[in-house]
Write a protein that holds these residues in place. Structure first.
Motif, mmCIF file in Angstrom:
data_model
loop_
_atom_site.group_PDB
_atom_site.id
_atom_site.type_symbol
_atom_site.label_atom_id
_atom_site.label_comp_id
_atom_site.label_asym_id
_atom_site.label_seq_id
_atom_site.Cartn_x
_atom_site.Cartn_y
_atom_site.Cartn_z
ATOM 1 N N ASP A 1 0.876 -0.881 -0.032
ATOM 2 C CA ASP A 1 0.291 -0.176 0.213
ATOM 3 C C ASP A 1 0.802 1.052 0.377
ATOM 4 O O ASP A 1 0.300 2.192 -0.399
ATOM 5 C CB ASP A 1 -1.112 0.339 1.446
ATOM 6 C CG ASP A 1 -1.882 -0.950 0.522
ATOM 7 O OD1 ASP A 1 -2.008 -1.543 0.170
ATOM 8 O OD2 ASP A 1 -2.757 -1.237 2.284
ATOM 9 N N GLU A 2 2.092 1.327 1.021
ATOM 10 C CA GLU A 2 2.917 2.688 0.954
ATOM 11 C C GLU A 2 3.894 2.585 -0.358
ATOM 12 O O GLU A 2 3.234 3.565 -1.095
ATOM 13 C CB GLU A 2 3.790 2.524 2.000
ATOM 14 C CG GLU A 2 3.598 2.120 3.605
ATOM 15 C CD GLU A 2 2.483 3.817 3.448
ATOM 16 O OE1 GLU A 2 3.735 4.910 3.096
ATOM 17 O OE2 GLU A 2 2.012 4.586 4.337
ATOM 18 N N ALA A 3 3.956 1.270 -0.680
ATOM 19 C CA ALA A 3 4.456 1.737 -2.040
ATOM 20 C C ALA A 3 4.022 2.173 -3.319
ATOM 21 O O ALA A 3 4.533 2.523 -4.216
ATOM 22 C CB ALA A 3 5.554 0.286 -2.992
ATOM 23 N N ILE A 4 2.655 1.579 -3.734
ATOM 24 C CA ILE A 4 1.337 2.381 -4.888
ATOM 25 C C ILE A 4 1.231 3.824 -4.301
ATOM 26 O O ILE A 4 1.115 4.610 -5.860
ATOM 27 C CB ILE A 4 0.576 1.154 -4.768
ATOM 28 C CG1 ILE A 4 0.842 0.096 -4.838
ATOM 29 C CG2 ILE A 4 -0.822 1.828 -5.098
ATOM 30 C CD1 ILE A 4 -0.618 -1.088 -5.054
ATOM 31 N N SER A 5 0.801 3.955 -2.659
ATOM 32 C CA SER A 5 1.012 6.007 -2.734
ATOM 33 C C SER A 5 2.564 6.710 -2.489
ATOM 34 O O SER A 5 1.610 7.642 -3.374
ATOM 35 C CB SER A 5 0.337 5.113 -1.159
ATOM 36 O OG SER A 5 1.184 5.803 -0.325
ATOM 37 N N LYS A 6 2.982 5.599 -2.714
ATOM 38 C CA LYS A 6 4.598 6.759 -2.821
ATOM 39 C C LYS A 6 4.764 6.790 -4.916
ATOM 40 O O LYS A 6 5.829 7.355 -4.833
ATOM 41 C CB LYS A 6 5.558 6.098 -1.675
ATOM 42 C CG LYS A 6 5.146 6.635 -0.448
ATOM 43 C CD LYS A 6 6.332 6.153 -0.118
ATOM 44 C CE LYS A 6 6.039 6.977 1.756
ATOM 45 N NZ LYS A 6 7.069 6.170 2.921
ATOM 46 N N GLY A 7 3.854 5.533 -5.632
ATOM 47 C CA GLY A 7 4.625 5.905 -6.785
ATOM 48 C C GLY A 7 5.820 4.812 -7.077
ATOM 49 O O GLY A 7 6.287 5.334 -7.604
ATOM 50 N N ILE A 8 5.954 4.366 -6.414
ATOM 51 C CA ILE A 8 7.450 3.491 -5.758
ATOM 52 C C ILE A 8 6.838 2.187 -7.232
ATOM 53 O O ILE A 8 5.515 1.286 -6.851
ATOM 54 C CB ILE A 8 7.569 2.419 -4.611
ATOM 55 C CG1 ILE A 8 8.833 3.393 -4.117
ATOM 56 C CG2 ILE A 8 8.796 1.431 -5.257
ATOM 57 C CD1 ILE A 8 8.479 3.317 -2.780
ATOM 58 N N SER A 9 7.847 1.632 -8.431
ATOM 59 C CA SER A 9 7.760 0.439 -9.047
ATOM 60 C C SER A 9 7.587 -0.850 -9.018
ATOM 61 O O SER A 9 7.527 -1.885 -9.252
ATOM 62 C CB SER A 9 8.672 1.365 -10.626
ATOM 63 O OG SER A 9 7.731 2.300 -10.973
#
Length: 91
Positions: free
Chosen positions: A39-47
């Motif tokens: 969830d954090e990765a997606i919200s921060k734009g991490i691919s």
């Protein structure tokens, strides 16, 4: 003639995080569940991410079951020998 490069946008920069510990990690005070990590990765734009827990790969079943089809992951593990840490990832 075959075009080897046919992107209209050219090069693109992407965010990657290849050293994340989850609650599965031994020897770590990590408090993030696999769901929270994604969830954090997606919200921060991490691919691309790599969950590299200490001394085990127990998180991989959950990652593959839930996220493998919708997110790019790199399998990883961090191993300790005496006072020396090694980080391994497989692409």
């Amino acid at each position: 003639m075959i075009k080897l490069y046919d992107q209209k946008k050219g090069s693109q920069w992407r965010k990657w995080d290849l050293h994340i510990h989850s609650t599965y990690s031994k020897e770590s005070s990590a408090k993030l569940s696999i769901k929270k990590i994604f969830d954090e990765a997606i919200s921060k734009g991490i691919s691309v991410i790599s969950v590299t827990d200490h001394s085990n790969v127990k998180s991989l079943d959950e990652i593959w079951e839930v996220y493998q089809s919708s997110f790019t992951t790199n399998d990883g593990v961090e191993l300790k020998y005496k006072d020396f840490y090694k980080f391994y990832t497989r692409g």
